[in-house]
Design a protein around this motif. Structure first.
Motif, PDB file in Angstrom:
ATOM      1  N   VAL A  99      46.701  45.728  39.623  1.00 25.62           N
ATOM      2  CA  VAL A  99      46.575  45.990  40.998  1.00 25.62           C
ATOM      3  C   VAL A  99      47.854  44.797  41.016  1.00 25.62           C
ATOM      4  CG1 VAL A  99      46.536  45.471  43.308  1.00 25.62           C
ATOM      5  CG2 VAL A  99      44.230  46.442  41.517  1.00 25.62           C
ATOM      6  N   SER A 100      49.049  45.329  42.042  1.00 27.54           N
ATOM      7  CA  SER A 100      49.841  44.095  41.831  1.00 27.54           C
ATOM      8  C   SER A 100      49.949  43.039  43.251  1.00 27.54           C
ATOM      9  CB  SER A 100      51.484  44.923  42.868  1.00 27.54           C
ATOM     10  OG  SER A 100      52.646  44.391  42.787  1.00 27.54           O
ATOM     11  N   TYR A 101      50.481  41.849  42.939  1.00 29.38           N
ATOM     12  CA  TYR A 101      49.790  41.014  43.500  1.00 29.38           C
ATOM     13  C   TYR A 101      50.778  39.877  44.006  1.00 29.38           C
ATOM     14  CZ  TYR A 101      45.930  38.198  46.631  1.00 29.38           C
ATOM     15  OH  TYR A 101      45.719  37.409  47.676  1.00 29.38           O
TER      16      TYR A 101
ATOM     17  N   MET B 230      40.483  44.654  46.877  1.00 30.23           N
ATOM     18  CA  MET B 230      41.382  44.049  45.779  1.00 30.23           C
ATOM     19  C   MET B 230      41.201  43.560  45.974  1.00 30.23           C
ATOM     20  SD  MET B 230      43.876  45.742  47.280  1.00 30.23           S
ATOM     21  CE  MET B 230      45.394  44.178  46.998  1.00 30.23           C
ATOM     22  N   PRO B 231      41.625  42.596  44.360  1.00 29.26           N
ATOM     23  CA  PRO B 231      41.182  41.622  43.160  1.00 29.26           C
ATOM     24  C   PRO B 231      40.669  40.340  44.105  1.00 29.26           C
ATOM     25  CG  PRO B 231      43.726  42.590  42.629  1.00 29.26           C
ATOM     26  CD  PRO B 231      43.279  42.718  44.202  1.00 29.26           C
ATOM     27  N   GLU B 232      40.261  39.215  44.108  1.00 34.79           N
ATOM     28  CA  GLU B 232      40.436  38.576  44.443  1.00 34.79           C
ATOM     29  C   GLU B 232      39.983  37.121  43.607  1.00 34.79           C
ATOM     30  OE1 GLU B 232      36.408  36.399  47.148  1.00 34.79           O
ATOM     31  OE2 GLU B 232      36.336  38.350  47.160  1.00 34.79           O
ATOM     32  N   TYR B 233      40.538  36.012  44.602  1.00 39.66           N
ATOM     33  CA  TYR B 233      41.055  35.031  43.641  1.00 39.66           C
ATOM     34  C   TYR B 233      39.513  33.793  43.711  1.00 39.66           C
ATOM     35  CZ  TYR B 233      42.802  29.988  41.161  1.00 39.66           C
ATOM     36  OH  TYR B 233      42.780  29.365  40.805  1.00 39.66           O
ATOM     37  N   PRO B 234      38.686  32.960  42.109  1.00 42.50           N
ATOM     38  CA  PRO B 234      37.232  31.994  42.697  1.00 42.50           C
ATOM     39  C   PRO B 234      37.531  31.307  43.652  1.00 42.50           C
ATOM     40  CG  PRO B 234      37.992  33.259  40.571  1.00 42.50           C
ATOM     41  CD  PRO B 234      40.239  33.259  41.262  1.00 42.50           C
ATOM     42  N   GLY B 235      36.979  31.150  45.138  1.00 38.60           N
ATOM     43  CA  GLY B 235      36.904  31.049  45.445  1.00 38.60           C
ATOM     44  C   GLY B 235      37.865  31.204  47.280  1.00 38.60           C
TER      45      GLY B 235
ATOM     46  N   VAL C 121      50.975  41.163  38.018  1.00 39.28           N
ATOM     47  CA  VAL C 121      50.109  42.168  38.304  1.00 39.28           C
ATOM     48  C   VAL C 121      48.394  41.496  37.648  1.00 39.28           C
ATOM     49  CG1 VAL C 121      48.417  43.862  36.553  1.00 39.28           C
ATOM     50  CG2 VAL C 121      51.377  43.963  37.828  1.00 39.28           C
ATOM     51  N   VAL C 122      47.303  42.109  38.357  1.00 38.56           N
ATOM     52  CA  VAL C 122      45.924  41.582  38.307  1.00 38.56           C
ATOM     53  C   VAL C 122      45.395  42.199  37.190  1.00 38.56           C
ATOM     54  CG1 VAL C 122      43.771  40.515  39.389  1.00 38.56           C
ATOM     55  CG2 VAL C 122      45.291  40.006  40.298  1.00 38.56           C
ATOM     56  N   ASN C 123      45.103  42.383  35.799  1.00 39.06           N
ATOM     57  CA  ASN C 123      44.564  43.212  34.975  1.00 39.06           C
ATOM     58  C   ASN C 123      42.859  43.541  35.654  1.00 39.06           C
ATOM     59  OD1 ASN C 123      43.450  41.315  33.376  1.00 39.06           O
ATOM     60  ND2 ASN C 123      44.709  41.301  32.022  1.00 39.06           N
ATOM     61  N   GLU C 124      42.942  44.606  34.561  1.00 45.07           N
ATOM     62  CA  GLU C 124      41.463  44.971  35.071  1.00 45.07           C
ATOM     63  C   GLU C 124      40.221  43.993  34.474  1.00 45.07           C
ATOM     64  OE1 GLU C 124      43.929  48.699  32.821  1.00 45.07           O
ATOM     65  OE2 GLU C 124      43.491  46.620  33.011  1.00 45.07           O
TER      66      GLU C 124
ATOM     67  N   LYS D  94      38.326  38.202  40.287  1.00 47.45           N
ATOM     68  CA  LYS D  94      38.092  39.189  40.963  1.00 47.45           C
ATOM     69  C   LYS D  94      38.404  40.594  40.488  1.00 47.45           C
ATOM     70  CE  LYS D  94      34.292  41.796  43.388  1.00 47.45           C
ATOM     71  NZ  LYS D  94      34.068  41.365  44.324  1.00 47.45           N
ATOM     72  N   PRO D  95      38.197  42.015  40.026  1.00 49.32           N
ATOM     73  CA  PRO D  95      39.434  42.041  38.521  1.00 49.32           C
ATOM     74  C   PRO D  95      39.359  43.189  40.396  1.00 49.32           C
ATOM     75  CG  PRO D  95      37.893  42.982  37.815  1.00 49.32           C
ATOM     76  CD  PRO D  95      37.675  41.885  38.976  1.00 49.32           C
ATOM     77  N   GLY D  96      40.773  44.343  40.935  1.00 49.95           N
ATOM     78  CA  GLY D  96      40.443  45.308  41.593  1.00 49.95           C
ATOM     79  C   GLY D  96      40.048  46.333  41.059  1.00 49.95           C
TER      80      GLY D  96
END
Length: 251
Positions: free
Chosen positions: A120-122, A35-40, A73-76, A109-111
């Motif tokens: 990925v939808s968030y 899954m995508p990850e936000y910095p921190g 959406v968190v893109n590539e 960090k992309p999924g």
């Protein structure tokens, strides 16, 4: 003059029943292997959003408060796109929540699915709450004393293995109701619950439902969640409310 606090709800997870594409044409996934990850992490995202939000004057003057659910959406490349309101409160709060999500300048960090970056939808719930100053502590919790339930604490509850493990657990545990499959019923069910001082899950309830069959199944799975690492405030275990959006999607 009224003060205000803005915080992200404890649960930031979007869980899908299947690892499938949400939109075949756009190729947007609702859950992937990585899954995508936000910095921190989630706490850093809460802090960054809270720092960016400016409570609309019109909403303050009229005492407007509430939870705004923003989906994006968190893109590539790890950037946010297609941000929109999934569930609003008031045009002024909705607009501000949307502005803030689009203003986040950190790259995620992309999924990844099968090792390949994908869209990925968030979903992020943001609560706007006004406060008179002295009562600020009560705005981050409901109830008093040892029975108080917090929304945000210094050390948030943790599912064994973390957020990714929770997503996979729920996705594997859910049995898509036959009646919903036959009728083609899909949608996102928001379930809130309390992680107790001993890490057990209690007070589970539907915050926003879709259909009785899907709501019942989402509630069943959440009530059966295993023991968590409890949340702590000032070093002491406390009761913490958590919210999980569970997406039921048919192929």
């Amino acid at each position: 003059m009224k003060k205000f606090i803005v915080f992200i709800l404890a649960g930031l997870l979007t869980v899908s029943v299947f690892a499938q594409e949400n939109n075949k044409e756009k190729g947007v996934f609702v859950i992937v292997e990585d899954m995508p990850e936000y910095p921190g992490g989630d706490l850093a995202m809460r802090d960054d959003i809270a720092a960016l939000v400016k409570y609309p004057e019109a909403a303050k003057d009229n005492g407007i408060q509430g939870k705004v659910y923003v989906t994006f959406v968190v893109n590539e490349e790890g950037n946010i796109e297609d941000a929109k309101i999934a569930r609003g409160v008031d045009p002024s709060l909705d607009k501000e929540a949307l502005r803030v999500m689009n203003a986040l300048d950190k790259t995620w960090k992309p999924g990844k699915q099968k090792g390949v970056p994908v869209k990925v939808s968030y979903t992020v719930p943001i609560k706007f709450a006004l406060d008179g100053g002295a009562a600020e502590e009560k705005k981050i919790a409901r109830g008093e004393g040892s029975d108080a339930v917090f929304f945000v604490v210094e050390d948030m509850p943790e599912f064994p293995g973390g957020d990714e493990a929770l997503r996979k657990y729920i996705a594997n545990a859910i049995n898509y109701p036959d009646v919903a499959k036959k009728e083609g019923i899909q949608g996102k069910v928001y379930v809130s619950f309390v992680v107790e001082k001993d890490g057990s899950v209690g007070d589970a309830k539907i915050e926003r439902g879709v259909d009785p069959s899907l709501d019942k199944e989402a509630l069943r799975v959440v009530k059966a969640l295993p023991i968590w690492k409890p949340g702590k405030q000032r070093g002491e275990p406390v009761r913490v409310q958590y919210t999980v959006p569970i997406n039921f999607a048919l192929n």
